[in-house]
Scaffold this motif. Structure first.
Motif, mmCIF file in Angstrom:
data_model
loop_
_atom_site.group_PDB
_atom_site.id
_atom_site.type_symbol
_atom_site.label_atom_id
_atom_site.label_comp_id
_atom_site.label_asym_id
_atom_site.label_seq_id
_atom_site.Cartn_x
_atom_site.Cartn_y
_atom_site.Cartn_z
ATOM 1 N N GLY A 218 44.314 -56.239 15.804
ATOM 2 C CA GLY A 218 45.040 -57.436 16.190
ATOM 3 C C GLY A 218 44.186 -58.680 16.016
ATOM 4 N N VAL A 219 44.821 -59.817 15.991
ATOM 5 C CA VAL A 219 44.128 -61.092 15.793
ATOM 6 C C VAL A 219 44.608 -62.095 16.829
ATOM 7 N N ILE A 220 43.668 -62.832 17.412
ATOM 8 C CA ILE A 220 43.997 -63.904 18.345
ATOM 9 C C ILE A 220 43.568 -65.218 17.701
ATOM 10 N N LEU A 221 44.548 -66.063 17.380
ATOM 11 C CA LEU A 221 44.300 -67.354 16.743
ATOM 12 C C LEU A 221 44.277 -68.443 17.806
ATOM 13 N N ILE A 222 43.177 -69.185 17.863
ATOM 14 C CA ILE A 222 43.030 -70.269 18.838
ATOM 15 C C ILE A 222 42.845 -71.576 18.080
ATOM 16 N N ASN A 223 43.724 -72.532 18.336
ATOM 17 C CA ASN A 223 43.590 -73.873 17.764
ATOM 18 C C ASN A 223 43.245 -74.850 18.870
ATOM 19 N N THR A 224 42.178 -75.619 18.673
ATOM 20 C CA THR A 224 41.791 -76.606 19.674
ATOM 21 C C THR A 224 42.470 -77.942 19.376
ATOM 22 N N LYS A 225 42.476 -78.805 20.348
ATOM 23 C CA LYS A 225 43.147 -80.092 20.196
ATOM 24 C C LYS A 225 42.433 -80.984 19.192
ATOM 25 N N SER A 226 41.095 -80.833 19.121
ATOM 26 C CA SER A 226 40.348 -81.681 18.185
ATOM 27 C C SER A 226 40.333 -81.086 16.791
ATOM 28 N N GLY A 227 40.411 -79.742 16.694
ATOM 29 C CA GLY A 227 40.295 -79.104 15.382
ATOM 30 C C GLY A 227 38.838 -79.017 15.001
ATOM 31 N N ASN A 228 38.461 -77.971 14.262
ATOM 32 C CA ASN A 228 37.052 -77.728 13.966
ATOM 33 C C ASN A 228 36.404 -78.852 13.182
ATOM 34 N N ASN A 229 37.061 -79.304 12.102
ATOM 35 C CA ASN A 229 36.400 -80.295 11.264
ATOM 36 C C ASN A 229 36.439 -81.691 11.866
ATOM 37 N N GLN A 230 37.197 -81.861 12.977
ATOM 38 C CA GLN A 230 37.176 -83.158 13.644
ATOM 39 C C GLN A 230 35.835 -83.410 14.317
ATOM 40 N N ASN A 264 30.143 -76.306 1.077
ATOM 41 C CA ASN A 264 30.787 -76.883 2.253
ATOM 42 C C ASN A 264 32.294 -76.994 2.041
ATOM 43 N N ILE A 265 32.699 -77.444 0.871
ATOM 44 C CA ILE A 265 34.126 -77.558 0.549
ATOM 45 C C ILE A 265 34.764 -76.175 0.508
ATOM 46 N N ARG A 266 34.059 -75.205 -0.055
ATOM 47 C CA ARG A 266 34.576 -73.833 -0.108
ATOM 48 C C ARG A 266 34.776 -73.289 1.305
ATOM 49 N N ARG A 267 33.891 -73.673 2.233
ATOM 50 C CA ARG A 267 34.033 -73.235 3.632
ATOM 51 C C ARG A 267 35.327 -73.766 4.231
ATOM 52 N N ASN A 271 38.537 -71.407 5.354
ATOM 53 C CA ASN A 271 38.963 -71.428 6.752
ATOM 54 C C ASN A 271 40.352 -72.029 6.925
ATOM 55 N N GLY A 272 40.985 -72.395 5.823
ATOM 56 C CA GLY A 272 42.329 -72.947 5.911
ATOM 57 C C GLY A 272 42.375 -74.331 6.525
ATOM 58 N N GLN A 273 41.320 -75.131 6.300
ATOM 59 C CA GLN A 273 41.244 -76.457 6.903
ATOM 60 C C GLN A 273 41.338 -77.544 5.837
ATOM 61 N N SER A 351 27.087 -71.480 15.984
ATOM 62 C CA SER A 351 28.220 -71.224 15.108
ATOM 63 C C SER A 351 27.706 -70.431 13.914
ATOM 64 N N PRO A 352 28.494 -69.498 13.375
ATOM 65 C CA PRO A 352 28.006 -68.644 12.277
ATOM 66 C C PRO A 352 27.492 -69.410 11.076
ATOM 67 N N ASN A 353 28.047 -70.607 10.821
ATOM 68 C CA ASN A 353 27.627 -71.354 9.644
ATOM 69 C C ASN A 353 26.547 -72.391 9.968
#
Length: 453
Positions: A218-230, A264-267, A271-273, A351-353
């Motif tokens: 199973g997968v748990i998707l968490i989206n934050t209000k700021s978003g990662n790249n913000q 960096n762009i490939r990341r 990540n779908g961002q 963070s992993p990256n």
């Protein structure tokens, strides 16, 4: 007599086996070029090595040994050692990684019938004292949540119904703003519930079709209000104006050897961002690839290669690409190095990256050090400190151990770290040598001096 013959036979057999051992070398690449950091291991043993910055490796192995080539996001390959001493390998992207790229399309559509997820919008007032995992309690169907000691704020164990097992290996995959984490990640435990925008739970075929085998539990998707790249800021790129050669016949340019923008762009894409516009640095994307330029000759420090082509947006103009190839210097001719690794180990590096990626990169550098080189390691979080005093490049195990022990956490006293690093570099200064302070950080300074100066 029989014992003597047996001993002679054993000795001959041992010599034969020993004679079969040889040094295997080669280059590991992918579709874009050489791959640094690829793990090569002799199957069934602990003997192994890694590729260098140019994707090259060498390892001692016996004929018929099996070499296992593995790299994150790539399909593992096995090669049997034969008569040849050269084994070149081309790794391909794994299907699991490709599945993760596909997630972007499904995620944006948010088709509830296709995904079959449960969504829980976060209410700030009601969740001021709960952990991120407890936000799901009673609000996502088929999710069982237990705490390790019964206290709501403690570490929690989440099991999605239908994935229980006797060996306990049933934790789901967590995706926070497009980045994957396991259930024990500090990033997950420290995530403020008030900053969560929504949580989705994927089960069964919906999870595996998007995330491959990684989503088997199973997968748990968490989206934050700021978003990662913000949370990432890039200096504004100012486009150069066109110059008319009749009025500006002389051109000057800097020699830029950076190539981080491509990865960096490939990341972001993987990540779908959305890719921030100012993260796209064209010159670094061009630098990422190997063009096999010719080496300079005689006393010249670099060679020049040019290409001319018609402009794709204006057939009245031309585009020229100027490529420079610096002279490759033999390792034994490079001056002695006094290197100070200044590494940010604050909480933002968890963070992993970030910190894990830096540790891998520094390990590649350490493996190229010589006896006359020396390395010091300074770290900073809430304060700065020395974790490795000047150490000879010959003592690689000591340097690697110091890197392995680094963990992220705390605030960021970057200014204090810089001052301490330069003091150590000055104290161990090598005349006519290569004296460097290598600063590795995400640029987040929040204690002490924080200006660009």
């Amino acid at each position: 007599m029989r014992k003597i013959i047996l001993l002679v036979f054993v000795a001959i057999a041992s010599l034969t086996v020993y004679a079969q051992e040889k040094t295997i070398f080669g280059i590991v690449t992918d579709e874009t070029g050489p791959l640094p950091g690829v793990n090569i291991q002799i199957k069934g043993t602990t003997i192994g090595t890694e590729t260098d910055f140019d994707g090259k490796y060498s390892i001692k192995a016996n004929t018929s040994d099996i070499l296992v080539f593995s790299f994150v996001g790539m399909v593992t390959q096995k090669k049997t050692v034969g008569k040849s001493n050269i084994i070149n390998v081309v790794l391909t992207t794994s299907s699991a990684t490709l599945d993760e790229v596909v997630v972007t399309a499904y995620g944006i559509r948010r088709n509830r019938k296709v995904l079959g997820y449960s969504t829980r919008r976060q209410q700030r007032k009601q969740q001021s004292n709960t952990s991120p995992s407890m936000v799901l309690q009673g609000r996502a169907a088929g999710v069982n949540i237990t705490t390790t000691n019964g206290v709501p704020s403690s570490n929690s164990n989440i099991i999605i119904r239908g994935y229980s097992s006797i060996n306990g290996n049933n934790q789901p995959l967590y995706i926070i703003d497009g980045v994957s984490f396991d259930g024990n990640s500090k990033k997950l435990q420290k995530l403020n519930p008030n900053k969560i925008k929504d949580i989705k739970v994927l089960k069964g075929a919906n999870a595996t079709s998007l995330y491959g085998s990684k989503g088997a539990n199973g997968v748990i998707l968490i989206n934050t209000k700021s978003g990662n790249n913000q949370n990432e800021n890039y200096e504004k790129i100012k486009e150069n104006q066109f110059e008319h050669v009749a009025f500006a016949p002389l051109s000057t340019f800097s020699i830029d050897v950076d190539k981080a923008a491509y990865s960096n762009i490939r990341r972001f894409i993987n990540n779908g961002q959305t890719v921030p516009a100012d993260a796209v640095k064209i010159e670094e994307m061009i630098n990422y690839f190997n063009y096999n330029y010719t080496q300079p000759i005689d006393e010249h420090p670099f060679s020049i290669q040019t290409e001319l082509a018609s402009s794709p947006w204006d057939n009245q103009t031309k585009i020229v690409k100027i490529g420079l190839q610096g002279k490759n210097i033999a390792t034994d001719k490079i001056p002695a190095s006094n290197l100070v690794f200044l590494i940010d180990v604050s909480g933002s590096m968890d963070s992993p990256n970030k910190l894990p990626l830096l540790k891998s990169a520094f390990k590649l550098l350490v493996k190229q050090l010589r006896n006359k080189d020396k390395v010091s390691i300074v770290v900073y979080a809430g304060a700065a400190g020395v974790v490795l005093k000047p150490t000879s490049g010959d003592d690689k195990n000591k340097i690697l151990e110091a890197l392995n022990n680094l963990e992220a956490g705390g605030s960021t006293a970057g200014g204090e770290g810089i001052e301490l690093a330069y003091k150590i570099a000055q104290k161990n200064f090598i005349k006519k040598g290569n004296n460097r302070v290598i600063l590795a950080t995400d640029g987040d300074f929040n204690i002490g001096a924080s200006s660009d100066k």
